[in-house]
Motif scaffolding. Structure first.
Motif, PDB file in Angstrom:
ATOM      1  N   VAL A 180      18.304   0.640  51.482  1.00 13.17           N
ATOM      2  CA  VAL A 180      18.340   1.549  50.336  1.00 13.17           C
ATOM      3  C   VAL A 180      19.214   2.760  50.649  1.00 13.17           C
ATOM      4  N   LYS A 181      19.070   3.319  51.833  1.00 12.20           N
ATOM      5  CA  LYS A 181      19.899   4.469  52.230  1.00 12.20           C
ATOM      6  C   LYS A 181      21.386   4.156  52.106  1.00 12.20           C
ATOM      7  N   ASP A 182      21.733   2.896  52.393  1.00  7.60           N
ATOM      8  CA  ASP A 182      23.140   2.493  52.371  1.00  7.60           C
ATOM      9  C   ASP A 182      23.624   2.098  50.972  1.00  7.60           C
ATOM     10  N   GLY A 183      22.757   2.232  49.967  1.00 10.01           N
ATOM     11  CA  GLY A 183      23.173   1.951  48.601  1.00 10.01           C
ATOM     12  C   GLY A 183      22.357   0.903  47.883  1.00 10.01           C
ATOM     13  N   GLY A 184      21.330   0.349  48.529  1.00 13.63           N
ATOM     14  CA  GLY A 184      20.485  -0.657  47.888  1.00 13.63           C
ATOM     15  C   GLY A 184      19.621  -0.069  46.789  1.00 13.63           C
ATOM     16  N   ARG A 185      19.094  -0.937  45.945  1.00 15.16           N
ATOM     17  CA  ARG A 185      18.261  -0.509  44.814  1.00 15.16           C
ATOM     18  C   ARG A 185      16.898  -1.196  44.924  1.00 15.16           C
ATOM     19  N   LEU A 186      15.835  -0.419  44.782  1.00 13.02           N
ATOM     20  CA  LEU A 186      14.483  -0.934  45.005  1.00 13.02           C
ATOM     21  C   LEU A 186      13.560  -0.578  43.848  1.00 13.02           C
ATOM     22  N   LEU A 187      12.820  -1.580  43.358  1.00 13.59           N
ATOM     23  CA  LEU A 187      11.696  -1.351  42.449  1.00 13.59           C
ATOM     24  C   LEU A 187      10.438  -1.685  43.222  1.00 13.59           C
ATOM     25  N   LEU A 188       9.616  -0.672  43.472  1.00 17.60           N
ATOM     26  CA  LEU A 188       8.378  -0.832  44.232  1.00 17.60           C
ATOM     27  C   LEU A 188       7.193  -0.613  43.301  1.00 17.60           C
ATOM     28  N   VAL A 189       6.358  -1.651  43.163  1.00 15.90           N
ATOM     29  CA  VAL A 189       5.198  -1.601  42.276  1.00 15.90           C
ATOM     30  C   VAL A 189       3.946  -1.882  43.100  1.00 15.90           C
ATOM     31  N   GLY A 234       4.689   6.674  37.377  1.00 13.91           N
ATOM     32  CA  GLY A 234       6.056   6.192  37.256  1.00 13.91           C
ATOM     33  C   GLY A 234       7.037   7.289  37.629  1.00 13.91           C
ATOM     34  N   ALA A 235       8.005   6.969  38.501  1.00 17.42           N
ATOM     35  CA  ALA A 235       8.997   7.962  38.924  1.00 17.42           C
ATOM     36  C   ALA A 235      10.217   7.251  39.487  1.00 17.42           C
ATOM     37  N   TYR A 236      11.330   7.980  39.578  1.00 18.78           N
ATOM     38  CA  TYR A 236      12.523   7.426  40.227  1.00 18.78           C
ATOM     39  C   TYR A 236      13.254   8.544  40.952  1.00 18.78           C
ATOM     40  N   PHE A 237      14.059   8.150  41.940  1.00 13.72           N
ATOM     41  CA  PHE A 237      14.787   9.139  42.726  1.00 13.72           C
ATOM     42  C   PHE A 237      15.902   8.475  43.518  1.00 13.72           C
ATOM     43  N   ASN A 238      16.880   9.282  43.892  1.00 19.99           N
ATOM     44  CA  ASN A 238      17.930   8.821  44.799  1.00 19.99           C
ATOM     45  C   ASN A 238      17.384   8.871  46.217  1.00 19.99           C
ATOM     46  N   PHE A 239      17.802   7.888  47.013  1.00 24.12           N
ATOM     47  CA  PHE A 239      17.382   7.858  48.409  1.00 24.12           C
ATOM     48  C   PHE A 239      18.611   7.487  49.226  1.00 24.12           C
ATOM     49  N   GLY A 240      19.216   8.497  49.861  1.00 24.07           N
ATOM     50  CA  GLY A 240      20.509   8.263  50.482  1.00 24.07           C
ATOM     51  C   GLY A 240      21.511   7.899  49.414  1.00 24.07           C
ATOM     52  N   LYS A 241      22.212   6.804  49.602  1.00 20.94           N
ATOM     53  CA  LYS A 241      23.167   6.319  48.605  1.00 20.94           C
ATOM     54  C   LYS A 241      22.508   5.399  47.584  1.00 20.94           C
ATOM     55  N   GLY A 242      21.233   5.096  47.791  1.00 22.51           N
ATOM     56  CA  GLY A 242      20.556   4.140  46.928  1.00 22.51           C
ATOM     57  C   GLY A 242      19.632   4.765  45.912  1.00 22.51           C
ATOM     58  N   LYS A 243      18.886   3.915  45.226  1.00 22.04           N
ATOM     59  CA  LYS A 243      17.953   4.356  44.191  1.00 22.04           C
ATOM     60  C   LYS A 243      16.614   3.647  44.358  1.00 22.04           C
ATOM     61  N   VAL A 244      15.537   4.357  44.007  1.00 27.52           N
ATOM     62  CA  VAL A 244      14.185   3.808  44.059  1.00 27.52           C
ATOM     63  C   VAL A 244      13.484   4.106  42.743  1.00 27.52           C
ATOM     64  N   VAL A 245      12.816   3.097  42.192  1.00 26.76           N
ATOM     65  CA  VAL A 245      11.890   3.298  41.069  1.00 26.76           C
ATOM     66  C   VAL A 245      10.513   2.881  41.566  1.00 26.76           C
ATOM     67  N   ALA A 246       9.511   3.729  41.361  1.00 31.48           N
ATOM     68  CA  ALA A 246       8.148   3.444  41.797  1.00 31.48           C
ATOM     69  C   ALA A 246       7.224   3.386  40.586  1.00 31.48           C
ATOM     70  N   LEU A 247       6.385   2.362  40.535  1.00 31.93           N
ATOM     71  CA  LEU A 247       5.375   2.210  39.488  1.00 31.93           C
ATOM     72  C   LEU A 247       4.021   1.978  40.140  1.00 31.93           C
ATOM     73  N   TYR A 265      16.119  -5.159  44.815  1.00 32.02           N
ATOM     74  CA  TYR A 265      14.975  -5.836  45.424  1.00 32.02           C
ATOM     75  C   TYR A 265      13.705  -5.363  44.729  1.00 32.02           C
ATOM     76  N   VAL A 266      12.845  -6.319  44.363  1.00 29.88           N
ATOM     77  CA  VAL A 266      11.626  -6.018  43.610  1.00 29.88           C
ATOM     78  C   VAL A 266      10.405  -6.421  44.427  1.00 29.88           C
TER      79      VAL A 266
END
Length: 432
Positions: A129-138, A251-264, A95-96
């Motif tokens: 995201v905790k359950d495994g979703g992937r997020l790009l937050l800008v 710019g950074a990224y990290f695991n969040f629960g089972k998911g992943k987050v990238v922040a810009l 999700y973007v």
């Protein structure tokens, strides 16, 4: 500093297209070639772009060049114009969110800047995201940082609702490099292939944030920039609160629960835009030659991409699909592998050109099919076209007998519809 702001602000507004001047438009003339595709066409993960929160950048707008690149890379990209819900998220892999905004801030960029998302939406997204979703937050400079502040906090990000500007800098971008130490060697900037290695990035103003302690920093500010906190966007004066940018990231990224987050903290860096018909911002900027690959690297990280598609394998798979269509007797499907304006160059000047003629050419074999085998001798790539040389052995019924037509062929496969179609087909029968 006051002198810099007074002198530079009109130019910054002119270039970035905010408030007084025209908004940026996507640079649809920007051309590029992917070195390799991450996935087969339309078979990659599903990316959903948020468009339900007054987003500045949308699928067919500011992000359109990025979307084109992602689709060439095999991803499936769609837009969500509604609220964030379990129903929306269950059909997406990544999700973007790019520059969401609360409706009260439309055309009124004055603090405070409330969250672009409801509590329910944020909880749904965070749990996904905790359950495994992937997020790009800008989230860009104010008011976008404020609009993302609450969502960021739920993810452990402290988002700053200001502007990050380098004193004396009359024209962005800000640059981050391995050499200066502001860009880090990470799982996103250095992947498995040499062409994926990122050594320098450019961003175009934007915001700053502090990522969670366990996050991996991609690029961060040193002490060369200042964070400005105006009460109204793009209005700076001697009363404007400011402090040094060191210790803040973009710019950074990290695991969040089972998911992943990238922040810009900057959006233009993952676009290709033209401002006021002259200034190039994003992938098309001469200052940002690696930004496009960086953007793709982000999605490769989020989708756990491992192995690139072999372009030769794509053509071979198309050959197999053509054989299967013929062997099943579906001649119109065989014809569908040709472009609408394709041309077949047959022996003795028996040429066939155009959609209707090609359809009829193959339909003439309906009910006569036996089997078809394509043997590849060479696959040569010229730009994005593939030139295939080989031998065809086509068996069909003629006068109650099975006939084998063996031909040498030369096919020109051209990129189309996120795959390839035959544009030219040269063949010569040498045995029958």
């Amino acid at each position: 500093m006051k002198q810099f702001i007074i002198r530079s602000l009109p130019l910054l507004i002119l270039i970035l297209g905010h408030v007084t001047f025209g908004q940026p438009v996507a640079d649809t003339d920007f051309t590029f070639e992917l070195v390799k595709a991450a996935y087969q066409a339309n078979e990659g993960p599903v990316i959903t772009i948020d468009e339900g929160h007054n987003n500045l950048h949308k699928k067919d707008g500011g992000l359109s060049v990025l979307v084109t690149a992602l689709e060439k890379d095999g991803y499936q990209v769609k837009a969500n114009e509604s609220a964030i819900s379990d129903e929306v998220l269950k059909s997406t892999d990544i999700y973007v969110i790019a520059n969401a905004l609360h409706s009260s801030d439309i055309g009124n960029w004055v603090v405070p800047n409330p969250s672009a998302f409801t509590e329910k939406e944020m909880d749904v997204l965070v749990n996904w995201v905790k359950d495994g979703g992937r997020l790009l937050l800008v989230a860009d400079h104010m008011p976008y940082g404020g609009a993302a502040e609450d969502l960021g906090a739920k993810l452990g990000i402290e988002w700053n609702n200001g502007f990050v500007i380098k004193p004396g800098q009359h024209w962005p971008p800000s640059t981050f490099s391995l050499e200066s130490g502001t860009l880090k060697e990470t799982e996103i900037t250095k992947r498995k292939e040499d062409f994926e290695t990122i050594t320098k990035l450019a961003s175009f103003t934007g915001s700053a944030f502090k990522a969670p302690k366990d996050a991996t920093i991609i690029f961060a500010f040193d002490d060369s920039h200042e964070v400005l906190m105006p009460d109204t966007a793009w209005r700076f004066n001697e009363k404007t609160k400011k402090y040094n940018s060191k210790g803040w990231q973009q710019g950074a990224y990290f695991n969040f629960g089972k998911g992943k987050v990238v922040a810009l903290g900057e959006a233009a860096m993952i676009t290709a835009q033209i401002v006021n018909d002259q200034f190039k911002v994003g992938f098309n900027s001469p200052h940002a030659p690696q930004n496009l690959q960086f953007a793709l690297n982000i999605f490769h990280y989020l989708s756990d991409h491992e192995k690139y598609v072999d372009k030769n394998e794509i053509i071979e798979n198309l050959n197999v699909a053509m054989e299967e269509a013929f062997n099943s007797g579906d001649m119109l499907k065989v014809a569908s592998f040709y472009a609408d304006n394709a041309k077949l160059y047959g022996p003795n000047g028996n040429d066939v050109e155009g959609r209707a003629a090609i359809d009829n050419y193959w339909k003439s074999l309906e009910g006569k099919h036996v089997s078809w085998e394509l043997e590849t001798h060479e696959l040569n790539w010229v730009g994005e076209e593939c030139h295939q040389i080989g031998v065809s052995r086509l068996r069909f019924k003629q006068n109650n007998q099975t006939v084998t037509a063996t031909t040498r062929f030369y096919l020109v496969w051209q990129p189309q519809d996120n795959s390839f179609k035959i544009g030219k087909d040269f063949y010569h029968v040498y045995q029958r």
